[in-house]
Write a protein that holds these residues in place. Sequence first.
Motif, PDB file in Angstrom:
ATOM      1  N   ARG A   3       0.831  -1.202   0.000  1.00 56.03           N
ATOM      2  CA  ARG A   3       0.000   0.000   0.000  1.00 56.03           C
ATOM      3  C   ARG A   3       0.870   1.258   0.000  1.00 56.03           C
ATOM      4  O   ARG A   3       0.554   2.236  -0.682  1.00 56.03           O
ATOM      5  N   ARG A   4       1.964   1.218   0.728  1.00 58.52           N
ATOM      6  CA  ARG A   4       2.872   2.366   0.765  1.00 58.52           C
ATOM      7  C   ARG A   4       3.547   2.552  -0.582  1.00 58.52           C
ATOM      8  O   ARG A   4       3.683   3.683  -1.081  1.00 58.52           O
ATOM      9  N   THR A  45       8.009  16.124   7.944  1.00 51.40           N
ATOM     10  CA  THR A  45       9.426  16.030   7.586  1.00 51.40           C
ATOM     11  C   THR A  45      10.307  16.001   8.825  1.00 51.40           C
ATOM     12  O   THR A  45      11.525  15.976   8.727  1.00 51.40           O
ATOM     13  N   ALA A  46       9.679  16.014   9.992  1.00 47.78           N
ATOM     14  CA  ALA A  46      10.404  15.942  11.261  1.00 47.78           C
ATOM     15  C   ALA A  46       9.410  15.504  12.324  1.00 47.78           C
ATOM     16  O   ALA A  46       8.224  15.292  12.040  1.00 47.78           O
ATOM     17  N   ASN A  92       8.819   5.664  12.978  1.00 45.44           N
ATOM     18  CA  ASN A  92       8.448   4.418  12.314  1.00 45.44           C
ATOM     19  C   ASN A  92       8.269   4.742  10.844  1.00 45.44           C
ATOM     20  O   ASN A  92       7.195   5.149  10.419  1.00 45.44           O
ATOM     21  N   PRO A  93       9.365   4.637  10.055  1.00 46.22           N
ATOM     22  CA  PRO A  93       9.330   5.095   8.662  1.00 46.22           C
ATOM     23  C   PRO A  93       8.084   4.603   7.925  1.00 46.22           C
ATOM     24  O   PRO A  93       7.701   3.438   8.099  1.00 46.22           O
ATOM     25  N   PRO A  94       7.406   5.500   7.168  1.00 39.79           N
ATOM     26  CA  PRO A  94       7.874   6.843   6.823  1.00 39.79           C
ATOM     27  C   PRO A  94       7.555   7.913   7.849  1.00 39.79           C
ATOM     28  O   PRO A  94       7.834   9.081   7.623  1.00 39.79           O
ATOM     29  N   GLY A  95       6.950   7.561   8.990  1.00 36.84           N
ATOM     30  CA  GLY A  95       6.635   8.547  10.018  1.00 36.84           C
ATOM     31  C   GLY A  95       7.849   8.905  10.856  1.00 36.84           C
ATOM     32  O   GLY A  95       8.793   8.116  10.999  1.00 36.84           O
TER      33      GLY A  95
END
Length: 344
Positions: A61-62, A196-197, A268-271
């Motif tokens: 899904r990502r 982005t951060a 927790n990529p992408p977060g």
Amino acid sequence: MIVWLNGTFGVGKTSTAREVCELLPDSTFFDPELIGGGLRAMLPSKRLAEVGDYQDLPSWRRLVVDTAAALLAEVGGVLVTPMTLLRQDYRDEIFGGLASRRIPVQHILLHAEETILRERIEGRALGPDQPEGDASIRKWCLDHLEPYRGALSWLTADAHVIRTDRLTAGQAAELVADAVRDGAGARTMVQTPHPTAETVASGVLLFDEDDRVLLVDPTYKPDWEFPGGVVEPGEPPTRAGVREVAEELGMRLADPLRLLVVDWEPPNPPGYGGLRLLFDGGRLSESQAGELLLPADELRGWRFVTEDEAADLLPPHRWHRLRWALRARERGCPINLEQGLPVT
């Protein structure tokens, strides 16, 4: 822009999509099934055995969202995407991810009666070299008719429907192209930019007279959520909570918010993670609850639930945060959490 052609197997999505590409200028055929094939080749067999469908892989899904964004950056124009999406939470996740990248979606459902679908699927020619494989594909298609039937209520409400019962792919494509030009099936969703951060977010717990907590159902991501959102630069967290409740529920909170928990959420990529605060917004009377107004492009529903019921609606990290917030409310003292657990 993306034209997402939805529908069950046998309805003619792929052949119609290729015809649509001939009718719409600057259009490109994008098949997310190729991403599923790539993941099957790359992921360990143990992981693949844990899911029944590659759509159940969060990485699929990502990657659908990321690949669509990359393709549009490369070629521009329109991506015509034939892909069955029967789970509403997966639709929320993918369309919400596209919205966060400012990529508009027109959702079009190709639909045919089940008798027609069965005729098409059962009439599928068996290849002389791989009859067992083709028979397996035929069974797979037939097995998905029931889930499709179960998903029709939300699909027909969300997408522009085109009946293909007796249409050729070319005829269906003409109708799709006309619908696209008319803007049919356009999905207006909240556009939450990807952080982005690290961020700070304020959530607000509202309770009914039986002390059940209010949860909301976002249109742009899977799982239920607390009312609230990201604190804007220079904005006090309590004010952010009050603002979000007003924007999401149409309610102005008169009493000051009381802090229940501060929780550190790890990256927790992408977060990127960050601080998550939950506040007590007080009780709502029955008449107040009846006046709640939901923004259609952001929330599709709300409900009051018990702690146990919330466990079935919230992802684990959010449910642990709620659990400790309820304990803090009982004790009258805020609790400091890290990754959903109290810091001792």
